[in-house]
Design an enzyme around this catalytic site. Sequence first.
Site, PDB file in Angstrom:
ATOM      1  N   LYS A 192       0.853  -1.187   0.000  1.00 51.72           N
ATOM      2  CA  LYS A 192       0.000   0.000   0.000  1.00 51.72           C
ATOM      3  C   LYS A 192       0.886   1.232   0.000  1.00 51.72           C
ATOM      4  O   LYS A 192       1.618   1.477   0.954  1.00 51.72           O
ATOM      5  CB  LYS A 192      -0.892  -0.018   1.247  1.00 51.72           C
ATOM      6  CG  LYS A 192      -1.737   1.225   1.415  1.00 51.72           C
ATOM      7  CD  LYS A 192      -2.727   1.078   2.561  1.00 51.72           C
ATOM      8  CE  LYS A 192      -3.485   2.364   2.798  1.00 51.72           C
ATOM      9  NZ  LYS A 192      -4.467   2.246   3.888  1.00 51.72           N
ATOM     10  N   LYS A 245      -2.347  -1.906  -3.647  1.00 45.95           N
ATOM     11  CA  LYS A 245      -3.154  -0.689  -3.608  1.00 45.95           C
ATOM     12  C   LYS A 245      -2.268   0.526  -3.712  1.00 45.95           C
ATOM     13  O   LYS A 245      -1.283   0.577  -2.986  1.00 45.95           O
ATOM     14  CB  LYS A 245      -3.915  -0.697  -2.274  1.00 45.95           C
ATOM     15  CG  LYS A 245      -4.677   0.542  -1.953  1.00 45.95           C
ATOM     16  CD  LYS A 245      -5.209   0.468  -0.542  1.00 45.95           C
ATOM     17  CE  LYS A 245      -5.862   1.789  -0.229  1.00 45.95           C
ATOM     18  NZ  LYS A 245      -6.130   1.975   1.153  1.00 45.95           N
TER      19      LYS A 245
HETATM   20  C1  PBG Z   1      -7.708   3.218   5.939  1.00 44.40           C
HETATM   21  C2  PBG Z   1      -7.943   3.030   4.475  1.00 44.40           C
HETATM   22  C3  PBG Z   1      -7.730   3.959   3.457  1.00 44.40           C
HETATM   23  C4  PBG Z   1      -8.154   3.359   2.290  1.00 44.40           C
HETATM   24  C5  PBG Z   1      -8.577   2.071   2.607  1.00 44.40           C
HETATM   25  N1  PBG Z   1      -8.426   1.895   3.969  1.00 44.40           N
HETATM   26  C6  PBG Z   1      -7.267   5.373   3.520  1.00 44.40           C
HETATM   27  C7  PBG Z   1      -5.913   5.722   3.966  1.00 44.40           C
HETATM   28  O1  PBG Z   1      -5.039   4.859   4.117  1.00 44.40           O
HETATM   29  O2  PBG Z   1      -5.724   6.918   4.217  1.00 44.40           O
HETATM   30  C8  PBG Z   1      -8.145   4.030   0.941  1.00 44.40           C
HETATM   31  C9  PBG Z   1      -9.171   3.584  -0.023  1.00 44.40           C
HETATM   32  C10 PBG Z   1      -9.458   4.526  -1.147  1.00 44.40           C
HETATM   33  O3  PBG Z   1      -8.832   5.576  -1.355  1.00 44.40           O
HETATM   34  O4  PBG Z   1     -10.392   4.214  -1.881  1.00 44.40           O
HETATM   35  N2  PBG Z   1      -6.383   3.196   6.306  1.00 44.40           N
HETATM   36 ZN    ZN Z   2      -5.981   4.017   8.300  1.00 42.01          ZN
END
Ligand code: PBG
Ligand code: ZN
Length: 322
Positions: A192, A245
């Site tokens: 991620k 992701k």
């Molecule tokens: C929570 C989370 C996020 C997303 C999924 N779980 C946001 C982040 O990490 O700030 C992002 C999903 C998206 O942008 O569609 N940590």
């Molecule tokens: Zn988060």
Amino acid sequence: MFIRPRRLRLTQAIRDLVAETDLRPRHLIQPYFVQNAEGIVPIDAMPGIARTGIEATVKQVEADLKLGLKSVLLFGVPDEKSALAEHSHDAHGIVPKTVTALKKAFGNDLIVMTDVCLCAYTDHGHCGIVKDGYVNNDESVAILAEMALTHAQAGADIVAPSDMMDGRIAAMRARMDDEGFQNVGILSYAIKHSGAYYGPFREAADSAPKFGDRRSYQMDPRNAREGLKDALLDIEEGADILMVKPGIHNLDLIWRLKEACLLPICSYHVSSEYSAVKAGERLGWLNGDQLMYEQLISLRRAGSDMIVTYAGREAVTKGWIK
Ligand code: PBG
Ligand code: ZN
């Protein structure tokens, strides 16, 4: 002799015959933002997406199931936030309540996945517990494991940690096993990247950090091997499915991770990827429907076994997929 590859592109039927990739409703995971207040609150930055109360969520899931969309990913939008994110593992919190309602209504016809992270529950918006201005890994992991357990107790099929702390998969696996939830799966947000990718989501989940950024826990987009290394660690710790992701920005990593292991691979077509297409469409600059489908099919071609996407519902209702 003249070689004519175009023969295989001559008619729709021939193109379908030789198609290497397909996209079906079973591949798609529809995200939901669930809130305590009843009703439906549209998200400005994500056209077509809303926060929903429990009743509205159950109704929408019922409609989605009829379309063949069998998997949901729940994000909680809690009423209360705190420094230690106590509400993240409240058995009567919005996510456990929604999980219970969905499982009661649909049983095993529906796969209920829950996001496990603290950012919507902390008053500062970071994904873990902050100590001296830094997100403390081990204290965060202890709370995240409780959060996963709470979701398992409510009936979740799969928990999906998105926090990016070290050792969270092992901790969640152990905590859930201790309490008899050996059959609850873990979908790890394994690779991620940090960046502007999640802006629209943070409006939906009210989870933007109030200071700093997430670069001390989410990955550097300049790196690929780092992600593969962490993903392989997640396998050792007991992950069942690995996620990459954001998806479109990381087609290379979807492919490389698929080659590097034998677990199913999930990609997340994230909020900015979705909203960018919607914005271009609104401006009249591009064909949003076609482009959205082409993005999803490229995620499949790169090796995604499943895709989390806000476009799941419209992919079926608009007839892009059957
Ligand atoms: C929570 C989370 C996020 C997303 C999924 N779980 C946001 C982040 O990490 O700030 C992002 C999903 C998206 O942008 O569609 N940590
Ligand atoms: Zn988060």
